[in-house]
Design a protein around this motif. Sequence first.
Motif, mmCIF file in Angstrom:
data_model
loop_
_atom_site.group_PDB
_atom_site.id
_atom_site.type_symbol
_atom_site.label_atom_id
_atom_site.label_comp_id
_atom_site.label_asym_id
_atom_site.label_seq_id
_atom_site.Cartn_x
_atom_site.Cartn_y
_atom_site.Cartn_z
ATOM 1 N N HIS A 115 8.628 1.468 4.808
ATOM 2 C CA HIS A 115 9.091 2.347 3.737
ATOM 3 C C HIS A 115 8.291 2.110 2.452
ATOM 4 O O HIS A 115 7.922 3.057 1.751
ATOM 5 C CB HIS A 115 10.574 2.113 3.473
ATOM 6 N N LEU A 116 8.037 0.844 2.155
ATOM 7 C CA LEU A 116 7.225 0.541 0.977
ATOM 8 C C LEU A 116 5.801 1.068 1.136
ATOM 9 O O LEU A 116 5.187 1.526 0.163
ATOM 10 C CB LEU A 116 7.198 -0.963 0.726
ATOM 11 N N ALA A 159 4.957 3.746 2.773
ATOM 12 C CA ALA A 159 5.027 5.192 2.545
ATOM 13 C C ALA A 159 5.133 5.506 1.058
ATOM 14 O O ALA A 159 4.486 6.435 0.559
ATOM 15 C CB ALA A 159 6.204 5.776 3.299
ATOM 16 N N VAL A 160 5.942 4.731 0.361
ATOM 17 C CA VAL A 160 6.074 4.943 -1.087
ATOM 18 C C VAL A 160 4.745 4.682 -1.783
ATOM 19 O O VAL A 160 4.324 5.457 -2.650
ATOM 20 C CB VAL A 160 7.190 4.034 -1.658
ATOM 21 N N ALA A 161 4.074 3.603 -1.396
ATOM 22 C CA ALA A 161 2.780 3.289 -2.014
ATOM 23 C C ALA A 161 1.755 4.380 -1.725
ATOM 24 O O ALA A 161 0.957 4.741 -2.590
ATOM 25 C CB ALA A 161 2.271 1.940 -1.505
ATOM 26 N N ARG A 162 1.800 4.913 -0.522
ATOM 27 C CA ARG A 162 0.808 5.923 -0.121
ATOM 28 C C ARG A 162 1.039 7.268 -0.801
ATOM 29 O O ARG A 162 0.097 8.007 -1.079
ATOM 30 C CB ARG A 162 0.857 6.087 1.399
ATOM 31 N N LEU A 168 3.639 7.995 -3.605
ATOM 32 C CA LEU A 168 4.031 8.064 -5.010
ATOM 33 C C LEU A 168 2.987 7.526 -5.988
ATOM 34 O O LEU A 168 2.833 8.075 -7.076
ATOM 35 C CB LEU A 168 5.361 7.339 -5.221
ATOM 36 N N SER A 197 -0.949 0.405 1.015
ATOM 37 C CA SER A 197 -0.194 0.998 2.106
ATOM 38 C C SER A 197 -0.655 0.441 3.449
ATOM 39 O O SER A 197 0.167 0.130 4.314
ATOM 40 C CB SER A 197 -0.351 2.517 2.080
#
Length: 56
Positions: free
Chosen positions: A3-4, A6-9, A11, A27
């Motif tokens: 999940h982190l 995906a957020v890094a990639r 947002l 990511s």
Amino acid sequence: MVHLAAVARVLIPLIAPVWYGAAVLASTALWCAAFIAFTMTYWLILSRPRLVGAPG
């Protein structure tokens, strides 16, 4: 961790497009860490003989 990743990639490039390369690397590192943790967790389960004693 996935999940982190995906957020890094997603947002980070939206907030700061200049950091796109760093976001992709972060990511990638997070995804690899998650996959390694998954593999280490299930390796022992998958490499043991079956509990029922049947082959295969």
